[in-house]
Design a protein around this motif. Structure first.
Motif, PDB file in Angstrom:
ATOM      1  N   SER A 135      52.197 -16.014 -59.736  1.00  0.00           N
ATOM      2  CA  SER A 135      53.693 -16.439 -60.062  1.00  0.00           C
ATOM      3  C   SER A 135      53.839 -16.351 -61.601  1.00  0.00           C
ATOM      4  CB  SER A 135      53.691 -18.015 -59.533  1.00  0.00           C
ATOM      5  OG  SER A 135      55.085 -18.270 -59.649  1.00  0.00           O
ATOM      6  N   GLN A 136      54.967 -16.970 -62.085  1.00  0.00           N
ATOM      7  CA  GLN A 136      55.550 -16.788 -63.346  1.00  0.00           C
ATOM      8  C   GLN A 136      56.405 -17.963 -63.838  1.00  0.00           C
ATOM      9  OE1 GLN A 136      56.994 -12.769 -63.334  1.00  0.00           O
ATOM     10  NE2 GLN A 136      58.982 -13.294 -62.818  1.00  0.00           N
ATOM     11  N   GLY A 137      56.556 -17.990 -64.964  1.00  0.00           N
ATOM     12  CA  GLY A 137      57.772 -18.808 -65.413  1.00  0.00           C
ATOM     13  C   GLY A 137      57.765 -18.853 -66.705  1.00  0.00           C
ATOM     14  N   ASP A 138      59.108 -19.445 -67.341  1.00  0.00           N
ATOM     15  CA  ASP A 138      59.585 -19.363 -68.719  1.00  0.00           C
ATOM     16  C   ASP A 138      58.652 -20.088 -69.616  1.00  0.00           C
ATOM     17  OD1 ASP A 138      61.679 -17.503 -68.157  1.00  0.00           O
ATOM     18  OD2 ASP A 138      63.021 -19.161 -67.589  1.00  0.00           O
ATOM     19  N   THR A 139      58.124 -21.031 -69.033  1.00  0.00           N
ATOM     20  CA  THR A 139      57.218 -22.161 -69.912  1.00  0.00           C
ATOM     21  C   THR A 139      55.698 -22.148 -69.433  1.00  0.00           C
ATOM     22  OG1 THR A 139      57.784 -24.068 -68.969  1.00  0.00           O
ATOM     23  CG2 THR A 139      59.273 -23.366 -70.846  1.00  0.00           C
ATOM     24  N   LEU A 140      54.918 -22.591 -70.051  1.00  0.00           N
ATOM     25  CA  LEU A 140      53.470 -22.728 -69.387  1.00  0.00           C
ATOM     26  C   LEU A 140      53.544 -23.743 -68.302  1.00  0.00           C
ATOM     27  CD1 LEU A 140      50.140 -22.140 -69.709  1.00  0.00           C
ATOM     28  CD2 LEU A 140      50.306 -24.086 -71.277  1.00  0.00           C
ATOM     29  N   GLU A 141      54.169 -24.803 -68.534  1.00  0.00           N
ATOM     30  CA  GLU A 141      54.506 -25.713 -67.419  1.00  0.00           C
ATOM     31  C   GLU A 141      55.146 -25.152 -66.341  1.00  0.00           C
ATOM     32  OE1 GLU A 141      55.470 -26.173 -70.639  1.00  0.00           O
ATOM     33  OE2 GLU A 141      53.759 -27.482 -71.259  1.00  0.00           O
ATOM     34  N   ASP A 142      56.036 -24.340 -66.333  1.00  0.00           N
ATOM     35  CA  ASP A 142      56.713 -23.790 -65.374  1.00  0.00           C
ATOM     36  C   ASP A 142      56.029 -22.811 -64.541  1.00  0.00           C
ATOM     37  OD1 ASP A 142      59.335 -25.041 -65.943  1.00  0.00           O
ATOM     38  OD2 ASP A 142      60.072 -23.346 -66.882  1.00  0.00           O
ATOM     39  N   ALA A 143      55.210 -21.927 -65.377  1.00  0.00           N
ATOM     40  CA  ALA A 143      54.267 -21.182 -64.525  1.00  0.00           C
ATOM     41  C   ALA A 143      53.508 -21.744 -63.889  1.00  0.00           C
ATOM     42  CB  ALA A 143      53.726 -20.160 -65.356  1.00  0.00           C
ATOM     43  N   ILE A 144      52.694 -22.783 -64.042  1.00  0.00           N
ATOM     44  CA  ILE A 144      51.914 -23.554 -63.326  1.00  0.00           C
ATOM     45  C   ILE A 144      52.395 -24.187 -62.264  1.00  0.00           C
ATOM     46  CG2 ILE A 144      50.148 -25.625 -63.471  1.00  0.00           C
ATOM     47  CD1 ILE A 144      49.475 -24.605 -66.483  1.00  0.00           C
ATOM     48  N   ALA A 145      53.626 -24.715 -62.479  1.00  0.00           N
ATOM     49  CA  ALA A 145      54.345 -25.512 -61.259  1.00  0.00           C
ATOM     50  C   ALA A 145      54.567 -24.421 -60.124  1.00  0.00           C
ATOM     51  CB  ALA A 145      55.643 -26.215 -61.870  1.00  0.00           C
ATOM     52  N   ASN A 146      55.023 -23.340 -60.858  1.00  0.00           N
ATOM     53  CA  ASN A 146      55.192 -22.248 -59.977  1.00  0.00           C
ATOM     54  C   ASN A 146      54.228 -21.721 -58.954  1.00  0.00           C
ATOM     55  OD1 ASN A 146      58.131 -22.477 -60.528  1.00  0.00           O
ATOM     56  ND2 ASN A 146      57.945 -20.780 -61.787  1.00  0.00           N
ATOM     57  N   LEU A 147      53.036 -21.768 -59.790  1.00  0.00           N
ATOM     58  CA  LEU A 147      51.804 -20.947 -59.118  1.00  0.00           C
ATOM     59  C   LEU A 147      51.329 -22.296 -58.063  1.00  0.00           C
ATOM     60  CD1 LEU A 147      49.569 -19.304 -58.826  1.00  0.00           C
ATOM     61  CD2 LEU A 147      48.577 -20.282 -60.718  1.00  0.00           C
ATOM     62  N   ARG A 148      51.333 -23.422 -58.570  1.00  0.00           N
ATOM     63  CA  ARG A 148      51.046 -24.404 -57.599  1.00  0.00           C
ATOM     64  C   ARG A 148      51.777 -24.491 -56.262  1.00  0.00           C
ATOM     65  NH1 ARG A 148      51.536 -28.778 -60.768  1.00  0.00           N
ATOM     66  NH2 ARG A 148      49.488 -29.074 -60.913  1.00  0.00           N
ATOM     67  N   GLU A 149      53.364 -24.249 -56.339  1.00  0.00           N
ATOM     68  CA  GLU A 149      53.874 -24.163 -55.189  1.00  0.00           C
ATOM     69  C   GLU A 149      53.592 -23.122 -54.374  1.00  0.00           C
ATOM     70  OE1 GLU A 149      58.907 -23.694 -53.694  1.00  0.00           O
ATOM     71  OE2 GLU A 149      58.142 -24.049 -55.962  1.00  0.00           O
ATOM     72  N   ALA A 150      53.357 -21.851 -54.877  1.00  0.00           N
ATOM     73  CA  ALA A 150      52.933 -20.828 -54.361  1.00  0.00           C
ATOM     74  C   ALA A 150      51.458 -20.807 -53.500  1.00  0.00           C
ATOM     75  CB  ALA A 150      52.762 -19.388 -55.176  1.00  0.00           C
ATOM     76  N   VAL A 151      50.425 -21.554 -54.253  1.00  0.00           N
ATOM     77  CA  VAL A 151      49.383 -21.709 -53.656  1.00  0.00           C
ATOM     78  C   VAL A 151      49.491 -22.622 -52.270  1.00  0.00           C
ATOM     79  CG1 VAL A 151      47.005 -22.584 -54.071  1.00  0.00           C
ATOM     80  CG2 VAL A 151      47.848 -20.940 -55.614  1.00  0.00           C
ATOM     81  N   GLU A 152      50.118 -23.754 -52.376  1.00  0.00           N
ATOM     82  CA  GLU A 152      50.410 -24.517 -51.374  1.00  0.00           C
ATOM     83  C   GLU A 152      51.081 -24.109 -50.209  1.00  0.00           C
ATOM     84  OE1 GLU A 152      52.930 -27.744 -53.000  1.00  0.00           O
ATOM     85  OE2 GLU A 152      51.275 -28.896 -54.015  1.00  0.00           O
ATOM     86  N   LEU A 153      51.888 -23.093 -50.604  1.00  0.00           N
ATOM     87  CA  LEU A 153      52.707 -22.266 -49.409  1.00  0.00           C
ATOM     88  C   LEU A 153      51.505 -21.382 -48.782  1.00  0.00           C
ATOM     89  CD1 LEU A 153      55.924 -21.522 -50.875  1.00  0.00           C
ATOM     90  CD2 LEU A 153      55.772 -22.973 -49.033  1.00  0.00           C
ATOM     91  N   TYR A 154      50.652 -20.751 -49.442  1.00  0.00           N
ATOM     92  CA  TYR A 154      49.653 -19.716 -48.915  1.00  0.00           C
ATOM     93  C   TYR A 154      48.689 -20.623 -48.220  1.00  0.00           C
ATOM     94  CZ  TYR A 154      45.477 -17.030 -49.174  1.00  0.00           C
ATOM     95  OH  TYR A 154      44.374 -16.032 -48.664  1.00  0.00           O
TER      96      TYR A 154
END
Length: 75
Positions: A33-52
């Protein structure tokens, strides 16, 4: 008696994106995943992993060991 929610320790490899922002990758699932900030990138990755994991469940295991190493730079 309260039931405790189980959690999984997952790995996030985060690198700065050339175009700005950050890319985040989870090696256990191959999810990125990706994000504009480090926090956004990790939050977006967390959501993607949960969906996976909703589609492809994994067993809860030991926390991953994360380390880094250095190599010489050849100019």
């Amino acid at each position: 008696m309260q039931s405790e929610e189980m959690t999984m320790h997952m790995t996030a490899v985060v690198t700065a994106a050339e175009e700005g922002g950050f890319n985040a990758f989870n090696p256990e699932t191959g999810t990125g995943s990706q994000g504009d900030t480090l926090e956004d990138a990790i939050a977006n990755l967390r959501e993607a992993v949960e969906l996976y994991l909703e589609e492809f469940p994994m067993k809860v295991g030991a926390p991953p060991v994360v380390t880094s190493f250095e190599i010489p730079v050849h100019a």
